[in-house]
Scaffold this motif. Structure first.
Motif, mmCIF file in Angstrom:
data_model
loop_
_atom_site.group_PDB
_atom_site.id
_atom_site.type_symbol
_atom_site.label_atom_id
_atom_site.label_comp_id
_atom_site.label_asym_id
_atom_site.label_seq_id
_atom_site.Cartn_x
_atom_site.Cartn_y
_atom_site.Cartn_z
ATOM 1 N N TYR A 159 22.675 56.087 39.188
ATOM 2 C CA TYR A 159 22.830 55.357 37.925
ATOM 3 C C TYR A 159 22.001 55.982 36.811
ATOM 4 N N ALA A 191 27.298 54.802 42.812
ATOM 5 C CA ALA A 191 26.694 54.601 41.492
ATOM 6 C C ALA A 191 27.284 55.560 40.461
ATOM 7 N N ARG A 245 29.130 53.914 37.240
ATOM 8 C CA ARG A 245 28.186 53.685 36.147
ATOM 9 C C ARG A 245 28.832 53.710 34.765
ATOM 10 N N THR A 278 18.147 48.023 33.926
ATOM 11 C CA THR A 278 18.646 48.926 34.967
ATOM 12 C C THR A 278 18.636 48.250 36.327
ATOM 13 N N LEU A 303 26.356 47.359 40.920
ATOM 14 C CA LEU A 303 26.549 48.543 41.757
ATOM 15 C C LEU A 303 26.400 48.231 43.237
#
Length: 281
Positions: A100, A159, A163, A178, A186
């Motif tokens: 990510y 991810a 993303r 995050t 995710l």
């Protein structure tokens, strides 16, 4: 529900599930199921073949092999499960973060993971156990360390593919941190491939633990382990005492077989495109 019904009618997957349940029950109720104390020595009954008293025979110290195999299930499944749970937690967190965030963080993490992949898992496990020394805790940590890279790569790939999806971008636009995006979005998408990988790597964990115990650098005797029983019986393989190695070897085979076929069934359940034609919905 139809897909679940298809899974229930997968003969190999159901056989694997039943075998795994038997092993799990044996591990949980080992003290009640085992006919003898696994460490109790009956020196007058050394190396006895299978009989009504000793169903799997006895070892060189007169210990009941059936009881030792049953109690060994606690070690193989217990340590394997603990190691895989630890590996899932650490590997998934690292992989999702790397995929990510990207950039230098991703590059740094994946170069470390590549170092782990440079060594065969069993070779790396032997090296780490020789460094840390044999103990229950060290076996769990070492098996986890050699399986973390697989979970990291799977989580990272999920991810990276997710993303830039709209739902992730929307969450970021709404001010989600995050950690929140990784945890709420995710991780959900990473669950299916990780669940399949758990069954595969749990089988690998059982094999690694058995190999370490076989080499004498795993769980210390007299704690019964499948690999330890095999190690003790290797000197008797060609002397007619076949039961010494056959039964613990069969236990390892059945455990690994059940996890592999169950993983195949789980994969087909999660991803219908992998099913054979004509298998139904």
């Amino acid at each position: 529900m139809k897909s679940l019904w298809w899974l229930r009618n997968d003969p190999l997957a159901m056989i694997g599930l039943c075998i795994l349940i038997v092993f799990a029950l044996a591990a949980i109720f080992a003290a009640q199921v085992a006919p003898f104390d696994p460490t109790a020595q009956h020196l007058s009954d050394t190396l006895k073949p299978p009989s009504e008293v000793y169903r799997f025979g006895t070892d060189q110290f007169g210990r009941d092999i059936l009881s030792r195999v049953i109690h060994g299930t606690q070690i193989s499944l217990g340590l394997g499960s603990a190691a895989v749970v630890l590996a899932v937690a650490v590997g998934t967190t690292i992989g999702l973060t790397a995929g990510y965030v990207g950039g230098r963080v991703d590059e740094f993490i994946m170069r470390i993971i590549d170092i782990f992949f440079a060594f065969p898992p069993i070779v790396l496990a032997i090296f780490l156990m020789a460094t840390f020394g044999p103990s229950l805790l060290n076996v769990v940590v070492v098996v986890a360390l050699v399986t973390i890279p697989q979970f990291t790569r799977i989580a990272r790939s999920v991810a990276i593919s997710e993303r830039n999806q709209d739902y992730v971008l929307a969450a970021r636009a709404m001010g989600a941190s995050t950690a929140s995006v990784i945890r709420r979005h995710l991780l959900v998408n990473a669950f299916p491939p990780l669940a399949i990988q758990v069954t595969v790597l749990l089988a690998d964990a059982i094999l690694i633990e058995a190999a370490l115990s076989f080499l004498g650098i795993g769980v210390r005797p007299p704690t019964p382990t499948w690999g330890g029983i095999l190690s003790a019986g290797r000197d008797y393989v060609f002397t007619g005492f076949w039961w010494f190695t056959v039964f613990p070897g069969l236990a390892i085979f059945l455990a690994v077989f059940s996890l592999n076929v169950l993983g195949d069934g789980l994969r087909d359940f999660i991803d219908p495109t992998t099913r054979p034609r004509g298998s139904g919905d």
